[in-house]
Design an enzyme around this catalytic site. Structure first.
Site, mmCIF file in Angstrom:
data_model
loop_
_atom_site.group_PDB
_atom_site.id
_atom_site.type_symbol
_atom_site.label_atom_id
_atom_site.label_comp_id
_atom_site.label_asym_id
_atom_site.label_seq_id
_atom_site.Cartn_x
_atom_site.Cartn_y
_atom_site.Cartn_z
ATOM 1 N N ALA A 245 5.960 -8.159 -13.909
ATOM 2 C CA ALA A 245 6.299 -8.995 -15.054
ATOM 3 C C ALA A 245 5.024 -9.668 -15.531
ATOM 4 C CB ALA A 245 7.344 -10.045 -14.684
ATOM 5 N N LYS A 246 5.035 -10.088 -16.774
ATOM 6 C CA LYS A 246 3.858 -10.734 -17.349
ATOM 7 C C LYS A 246 3.465 -11.962 -16.547
ATOM 8 C CE LYS A 246 2.189 -12.779 -21.669
ATOM 9 N NZ LYS A 246 2.517 -13.105 -23.077
ATOM 10 N N ARG A 247 4.478 -12.727 -16.108
ATOM 11 C CA ARG A 247 4.155 -13.963 -15.394
ATOM 12 C C ARG A 247 3.532 -13.696 -14.028
ATOM 13 N NH1 ARG A 247 9.688 -13.373 -15.237
ATOM 14 N NH2 ARG A 247 10.695 -13.303 -13.187
ATOM 15 N N HIS A 248 3.646 -12.454 -13.530
ATOM 16 C CA HIS A 248 3.050 -12.099 -12.250
ATOM 17 C C HIS A 248 1.738 -11.331 -12.445
ATOM 18 C CE1 HIS A 248 7.401 -12.289 -10.561
ATOM 19 N NE2 HIS A 248 6.805 -13.466 -10.492
ATOM 20 N N GLY A 249 1.242 -11.316 -13.685
ATOM 21 C CA GLY A 249 -0.036 -10.667 -13.935
ATOM 22 C C GLY A 249 0.032 -9.168 -14.102
#
Length: 284
Positions: A245-249
């Site tokens: 996910a984007k929030r996990h890079g």
């Protein structure tokens, strides 16, 4: 348009609230290939009813990313242009006496729950029995009275490629929102209406949406529309086991594309069950 108009219809339905990443690519490729290899149709639907977060630049990036991967599709269709269909479905459910206005804030709902809870806590039904004559135009969402709906439909089943025949257990999710305070439809109502209207026969999507299918099956029965076959697939995870996910890079497809990576080669890598170094796939 994809050549060969067979009986199979799949779709990829991203929200233009951010850039696509490898997990999106894997899901889109699965849905695309399932249809195309069977002479069917692969549809692109843009789920852009979240007006506060949807961005035109993300739509453009989605189209560029999918073309870079070598995919072919019909569309796109935009949910923001289909609001009358969602309103019609909600009115039908209202005429059945199966929906109600909910004026609760998140804080009020949280305060009413005695046990510790997370973001998926079941709504406790605060507004369920509010008399209709007390309805106002104050900000509200519309909720489905799931118990009443299930009493109307009786037992239901749906089918998943891996899990087989599944008994519908929509009650476990409580009275879900069908139209939000800040949007004319929720994901549950819009996806049910759209899949039916577009003739989707096979829903290929991540295992993270498995539980949502119970609600979708109930809505299909209430609205008297066909039930697709479901093919929930594993999610892609990073080296630490977290979902991509984007929030996990997670690297975006746009970043890989702009760096000169070969999109078709990446797609073939994903088809072969392989990922770039540092990534792995597993069931969520």
């Amino acid at each position: 348009m994809i050549p060969g108009q067979g009986g199979i219809v799949t779709r990829f339905a991203p929200s233009p609230t951010g850039r696509l990443h490898l997990g999106h690519a894997a899901s889109a490729i699965r849905a695309h290939d399932f249809a195309v290899t069977r002479g069917g149709r692969f549809l692109l639907r843009i789920e852009d009813i979240d007006g506060t977060r949807s961005r035109p630049e993300h739509v453009a990036a989605i189209l560029a990313d999918l073309a870079w991967l070598g995919l072919r599709w019909e569309g796109p269709v935009f949910q923001s242009q289909r609001l009358d269909l969602y309103a019609e479905a909600l009115a039908k459910l209202d005429a059945m006496g199966l929906v109600y206005r909910c004026y609760c804030t998140r804080a009020a709902i949280a305060a009413s729950l005695s046990a510790p809870h997370g973001p998926e806590a079941v709504y406790p039904g605060i507004c369920r029995n509010r008399p209709r004559h007390e309805d106002t135009d104050a900000p509200h969402c519309w909720r489905l009275d799931v118990a009443k709906a299930l009493a109307r439909t009786g037992p239901l089943n749906w089918w998943d490629e891996t899990a087989g025949t599944i008994a519908c257990e929509a009650a476990a999710q409580g009275d879900v929102v069908l139209a939000r305070k800040d949007a004319p439809s929720s994901y549950h109502l819009a996806v049910t209406v759209d899949d039916a209207a577009q003739g989707v026969t096979d829903v290929v999507r991540g295992i993270d949406l498995f539980a949502a299918t119970h609600i979708h099956r109930l809505l299909q029965a209430l609205l008297a529309v066909p039930t697709p076959r479901y093919r929930h697939h594993p999610l892609l995870t990073g080296p630490n086991g977290e979902r991509l996910a984007k929030r996990h890079g997670a690297p975006t497809l746009a970043a890989l594309r702009e760096a000169g990576e070969d999109g078709r080669a990446l797609a073939d890598l994903l088809r072969a069950g392989r990922l770039p170094t540092g990534f792995s796939a597993r069931n969520a």
